[in-house]
Design a protein around this motif. Structure first.
Motif, PDB file in Angstrom:
ATOM      1  N   SER A 116       0.828  -1.200   0.000  1.00  0.00           N
ATOM      2  CA  SER A 116       0.000   0.000   0.000  1.00  0.00           C
ATOM      3  C   SER A 116       0.865   1.253   0.000  1.00  0.00           C
ATOM      4  O   SER A 116       1.710   1.444   0.876  1.00  0.00           O
ATOM      5  CB  SER A 116      -0.912  -0.003   1.230  1.00  0.00           C
ATOM      6  N   GLY A 117       0.665   2.105  -1.000  1.00  0.00           N
ATOM      7  CA  GLY A 117       1.363   3.379  -1.045  1.00  0.00           C
ATOM      8  C   GLY A 117       2.845   3.288  -1.327  1.00  0.00           C
ATOM      9  O   GLY A 117       3.601   4.197  -0.962  1.00  0.00           O
ATOM     10  N   GLN A 118       3.300   2.218  -2.011  1.00  0.00           N
ATOM     11  CA  GLN A 118       4.715   2.064  -2.306  1.00  0.00           C
ATOM     12  C   GLN A 118       4.910   1.456  -3.692  1.00  0.00           C
ATOM     13  O   GLN A 118       4.043   0.743  -4.195  1.00  0.00           O
ATOM     14  CB  GLN A 118       5.406   1.166  -1.267  1.00  0.00           C
ATOM     15  N   VAL A 119       6.060   1.758  -4.302  1.00  0.00           N
ATOM     16  CA  VAL A 119       6.480   1.081  -5.525  1.00  0.00           C
ATOM     17  C   VAL A 119       7.912   0.610  -5.342  1.00  0.00           C
ATOM     18  O   VAL A 119       8.689   1.207  -4.592  1.00  0.00           O
ATOM     19  CB  VAL A 119       6.397   1.994  -6.779  1.00  0.00           C
ATOM     20  N   MET A 120       8.265  -0.488  -6.028  1.00  0.00           N
ATOM     21  CA  MET A 120       9.651  -0.928  -6.114  1.00  0.00           C
ATOM     22  C   MET A 120      10.149  -0.528  -7.491  1.00  0.00           C
ATOM     23  O   MET A 120       9.496  -0.800  -8.497  1.00  0.00           O
ATOM     24  CB  MET A 120       9.778  -2.440  -5.907  1.00  0.00           C
ATOM     25  N   ILE A 121      11.316   0.116  -7.540  1.00  0.00           N
ATOM     26  CA  ILE A 121      11.777   0.735  -8.774  1.00  0.00           C
ATOM     27  C   ILE A 121      13.263   0.471  -8.989  1.00  0.00           C
ATOM     28  O   ILE A 121      14.045   0.402  -8.040  1.00  0.00           O
ATOM     29  CB  ILE A 121      11.481   2.260  -8.743  1.00  0.00           C
ATOM     30  N   GLY A 122      13.653   0.291 -10.240  1.00  0.00           N
ATOM     31  CA  GLY A 122      15.053   0.153 -10.619  1.00  0.00           C
ATOM     32  C   GLY A 122      15.323   0.976 -11.853  1.00  0.00           C
ATOM     33  O   GLY A 122      14.399   1.417 -12.544  1.00  0.00           O
ATOM     34  N   ASP A 123      16.621   1.192 -12.154  1.00  0.00           N
ATOM     35  CA  ASP A 123      16.931   1.948 -13.370  1.00  0.00           C
ATOM     36  C   ASP A 123      17.955   1.270 -14.266  1.00  0.00           C
ATOM     37  O   ASP A 123      17.980   1.496 -15.460  1.00  0.00           O
ATOM     38  CB  ASP A 123      17.362   3.382 -13.048  1.00  0.00           C
ATOM     39  N   GLY A 124      18.827   0.430 -13.721  1.00  0.00           N
ATOM     40  CA  GLY A 124      19.750  -0.325 -14.563  1.00  0.00           C
ATOM     41  C   GLY A 124      20.730   0.502 -15.358  1.00  0.00           C
ATOM     42  O   GLY A 124      21.224   0.060 -16.393  1.00  0.00           O
ATOM     43  N   THR A 125      21.046   1.724 -14.902  1.00  0.00           N
ATOM     44  CA  THR A 125      21.905   2.588 -15.708  1.00  0.00           C
ATOM     45  C   THR A 125      23.373   2.529 -15.310  1.00  0.00           C
ATOM     46  O   THR A 125      24.220   3.055 -16.013  1.00  0.00           O
ATOM     47  CB  THR A 125      21.447   4.053 -15.607  1.00  0.00           C
ATOM     48  N   ASP A 126      23.704   1.916 -14.189  1.00  0.00           N
ATOM     49  CA  ASP A 126      25.101   1.842 -13.755  1.00  0.00           C
ATOM     50  C   ASP A 126      25.736   0.598 -14.355  1.00  0.00           C
ATOM     51  O   ASP A 126      25.613  -0.493 -13.826  1.00  0.00           O
ATOM     52  CB  ASP A 126      25.179   1.798 -12.227  1.00  0.00           C
ATOM     53  N   LEU A 127      26.412   0.762 -15.492  1.00  0.00           N
ATOM     54  CA  LEU A 127      26.991  -0.379 -16.182  1.00  0.00           C
ATOM     55  C   LEU A 127      28.507  -0.426 -16.037  1.00  0.00           C
ATOM     56  O   LEU A 127      29.197  -1.029 -16.845  1.00  0.00           O
ATOM     57  CB  LEU A 127      26.606  -0.346 -17.664  1.00  0.00           C
ATOM     58  N   SER A 128      29.029   0.219 -14.991  1.00  0.00           N
ATOM     59  CA  SER A 128      30.463   0.151 -14.756  1.00  0.00           C
ATOM     60  C   SER A 128      30.812  -1.196 -14.141  1.00  0.00           C
ATOM     61  O   SER A 128      30.045  -1.785 -13.388  1.00  0.00           O
ATOM     62  CB  SER A 128      30.894   1.285 -13.819  1.00  0.00           C
ATOM     63  N   SER A 129      31.991  -1.687 -14.476  1.00  0.00           N
ATOM     64  CA  SER A 129      32.420  -3.000 -14.017  1.00  0.00           C
ATOM     65  C   SER A 129      32.780  -2.964 -12.539  1.00  0.00           C
ATOM     66  O   SER A 129      33.338  -1.993 -12.044  1.00  0.00           O
ATOM     67  CB  SER A 129      33.630  -3.455 -14.836  1.00  0.00           C
ATOM     68  N   HIS A 130      32.440  -4.038 -11.836  1.00  0.00           N
ATOM     69  CA  HIS A 130      32.773  -4.174 -10.419  1.00  0.00           C
ATOM     70  C   HIS A 130      33.431  -5.521 -10.195  1.00  0.00           C
ATOM     71  O   HIS A 130      33.057  -6.518 -10.813  1.00  0.00           O
ATOM     72  CB  HIS A 130      31.514  -4.075  -9.543  1.00  0.00           C
ATOM     73  N   GLU A 131      34.405  -5.562  -9.317  1.00  0.00           N
ATOM     74  CA  GLU A 131      35.050  -6.826  -8.995  1.00  0.00           C
ATOM     75  C   GLU A 131      34.051  -7.754  -8.317  1.00  0.00           C
ATOM     76  O   GLU A 131      33.355  -7.340  -7.382  1.00  0.00           O
ATOM     77  CB  GLU A 131      36.239  -6.595  -8.058  1.00  0.00           C
ATOM     78  N   GLU A 152      24.600   7.154  -3.384  1.00  0.00           N
ATOM     79  CA  GLU A 152      23.804   8.007  -2.497  1.00  0.00           C
ATOM     80  C   GLU A 152      22.739   8.793  -3.250  1.00  0.00           C
ATOM     81  O   GLU A 152      21.696   9.138  -2.690  1.00  0.00           O
ATOM     82  CB  GLU A 152      24.726   8.968  -1.739  1.00  0.00           C
ATOM     83  N   ALA A 153      22.989   9.073  -4.524  1.00  0.00           N
ATOM     84  CA  ALA A 153      22.035   9.861  -5.304  1.00  0.00           C
ATOM     85  C   ALA A 153      20.976   9.006  -5.989  1.00  0.00           C
ATOM     86  O   ALA A 153      20.059   9.543  -6.618  1.00  0.00           O
ATOM     87  CB  ALA A 153      22.786  10.681  -6.361  1.00  0.00           C
ATOM     88  N   PHE A 154      21.092   7.672  -5.857  1.00  0.00           N
ATOM     89  CA  PHE A 154      20.209   6.789  -6.620  1.00  0.00           C
ATOM     90  C   PHE A 154      18.738   7.007  -6.289  1.00  0.00           C
ATOM     91  O   PHE A 154      17.905   7.209  -7.182  1.00  0.00           O
ATOM     92  CB  PHE A 154      20.590   5.330  -6.375  1.00  0.00           C
ATOM     93  N   ALA A 155      18.374   6.939  -5.014  1.00  0.00           N
ATOM     94  CA  ALA A 155      16.963   7.052  -4.640  1.00  0.00           C
ATOM     95  C   ALA A 155      16.387   8.400  -5.070  1.00  0.00           C
ATOM     96  O   ALA A 155      15.244   8.474  -5.549  1.00  0.00           O
ATOM     97  CB  ALA A 155      16.796   6.854  -3.135  1.00  0.00           C
ATOM     98  N   HIS A 156      17.166   9.455  -4.919  1.00  0.00           N
ATOM     99  CA  HIS A 156      16.700  10.779  -5.354  1.00  0.00           C
ATOM    100  C   HIS A 156      16.485  10.790  -6.864  1.00  0.00           C
ATOM    101  O   HIS A 156      15.490  11.344  -7.358  1.00  0.00           O
ATOM    102  CB  HIS A 156      17.717  11.847  -4.955  1.00  0.00           C
ATOM    103  N   ARG A 157      17.406  10.161  -7.604  1.00  0.00           N
ATOM    104  CA  ARG A 157      17.323  10.154  -9.063  1.00  0.00           C
ATOM    105  C   ARG A 157      16.068   9.432  -9.548  1.00  0.00           C
ATOM    106  O   ARG A 157      15.325   9.948 -10.389  1.00  0.00           O
ATOM    107  CB  ARG A 157      18.575   9.490  -9.630  1.00  0.00           C
ATOM    108  N   VAL A 158      15.809   8.236  -9.015  1.00  0.00           N
ATOM    109  CA  VAL A 158      14.637   7.495  -9.494  1.00  0.00           C
ATOM    110  C   VAL A 158      13.341   8.124  -8.984  1.00  0.00           C
ATOM    111  O   VAL A 158      12.302   8.041  -9.648  1.00  0.00           O
ATOM    112  CB  VAL A 158      14.720   6.001  -9.113  1.00  0.00           C
TER     113      VAL A 158
END
Length: 380
Positions: A248-263, A272-278
């Motif tokens: 109730s009153g919530q959504v789950m959201i993703g953006d998939g834009t961070d395509l930098s490689s990680h070990e 830190e800016a992700f939640a604000h961005r989406v």
């Protein structure tokens, strides 16, 4: 005589493979270094949509959709597939590509219809969404979503019901041809070993050909909003987001834009800016949802391949080692079909589930990591 199959990794792809192999009569052992669905699969948004761009993926999700519905019927209260429908929004720059893939959707018997910006409000739960006049939308009623952890646990329960031995908290050190060496020094022999350990799959296969797998960070968040939306899942390509209802009153959201490689060995942290961005992107599409606030956010590592296609099939230069990994950010929605197709190949030596373009042998020996990332669940 039953075939001994060891599956390494109890995420979505490993659970699906174990379920279907056990159902076909194999003697299955499912291993995981932690708990069932304790890794990347636990953190997915859980969308199941056939409104994709490549015909092989459309077919795989259509097959998986049938399996999710089957689970919904057999798992009882422990798992629910939410048949909400799916809304795809695209910008004018992709009009030609989408019109072409629209014909593909229809050819594959998907009951999808184009929706004008002015008519989106007629879709239940979409009355307050705002589309520009030049944007295009498509809607189908059969798609939906589920809680990924519940789905994986239901698949593991199905595997158990067919006799599979499930061993959580059993880390694997290395995999050789027909042999699994555990971290405690014990060894398991099998006629087939399936490595379905996501980004760790590359580390587990010893010597010889190495899987071309790299890791990228995937992020998601639960956002609280004004009102109570219970409409379809939404893939908003102009705003590069995808989202679904979450209570109730919530959504789950993703953006998939961070395509930098990680070990693969690193634990990813949330930007830190992700939640604000989406939240800003959600507000742009759905102004009536304001005020929007962050409830929680998280990050995990997704397994990527050079061509954004999964790795499913026998490992080159091995007779008894197979891969089932490389979801490229949307592996969950295809996992039941991929696991079933691989199980059929192992147990029955053939598969009616098409796995064209998924064979690991398409990559030459020595293909390493550090390749340019491609987002699978996107138009570009």
């Amino acid at each position: 005589m039953s075939l001994d199959v060891v599956v390494v990794g109890a995420g979505a792809m490993g659970a699906a493979t174990a379920w279907q192999a056990a159902k076909l009569g194999a003697d299955v052992t499912l291993l995981d270094r932690g708990q069932v669905c304790g890794g990347t699969s636990a953190h997915g948004v859980g969308l199941v949509t056939r409104l994709l761009w490549e015909p092989p993926d459309i077919g795989l999700v259509a097959h998986s959709l049938d399996r999710f519905r089957e689970l919904d019927e057999t798992a009882g209260a422990s798992f629910d597939y939410h048949d909400t429908g799916s809304l795809l929004i695209v910008g004018p720059e992709h009009e030609d590509e989408v019109q072409k893939v629209f014909r593909t959707w229809r050819a594959q018997a998907i009951d999808v219809r184009p929706v004008s910006p002015g008519d989106v409000a007629e879709i239940p739960g979409c009355a307050d969404l705002e589309l520009a006049k030049a944007e295009h939308a498509f809607f189908t009623e059969a798609d939906g979503w589920c809680v990924t952890m519940d789905a994986v646990r239901a698949m593991v329960d199905e595997a158990r019901s067919h006799g599979a031995n499930v061993r959580p908290n059993t880390p694997v050190d290395r995999v050789r041809d027909g042999l699994v060496r555990l971290a405690d020094g014990d060894e398991l022999e099998a006629e087939a070993v399936v490595v379905a350990a996501g980004v760790r799959s590359r580390q587990l296969i010893e010597d010889g050909w190495r899987p071309p797998i790299d890791a990228f960070r995937a992020q998601a968040a639960v956002l609280g909003h004004e009102g109570n939306r219970s409409g379809p899942i939404v893939h908003d390509t102009p705003n590069r987001t995808y989202w679904r209802p979450e209570g109730s009153g919530q959504v789950m959201i993703g953006d998939g834009t961070d395509l930098s490689s990680h070990e693969p060995g690193l634990e990813p942290s949330v930007d830190e800016a992700f939640a604000h961005r989406v939240a800003e992107r959600l507000r742009d599409r759905w102004p009536a949802a304001d005020p929007i606030h962050e409830v929680r956010s998280w990050a995990d590592l997704e397994a990527a391949t050079p061509d954004a296609r999964p790795l499913v099939g026998r490992v080159p230069d091995r007779e008894r080692v197979y891969l089932c990994t490389g979801g490229n950010g949307f592996g969950f929605m295809r996992s039941p079909a991929l696991g079933e197709g691989l199980a059929q190949r192992i147990v029955q030596k053939g598969s009616p589930v098409p796995l064209h373009g998924c064979e690991p042998s398409r990559f030459e020996e020595g293909y390493g990591t550090g390749f340019p990332m491609q987002e699978g669940f996107a138009l570009d």
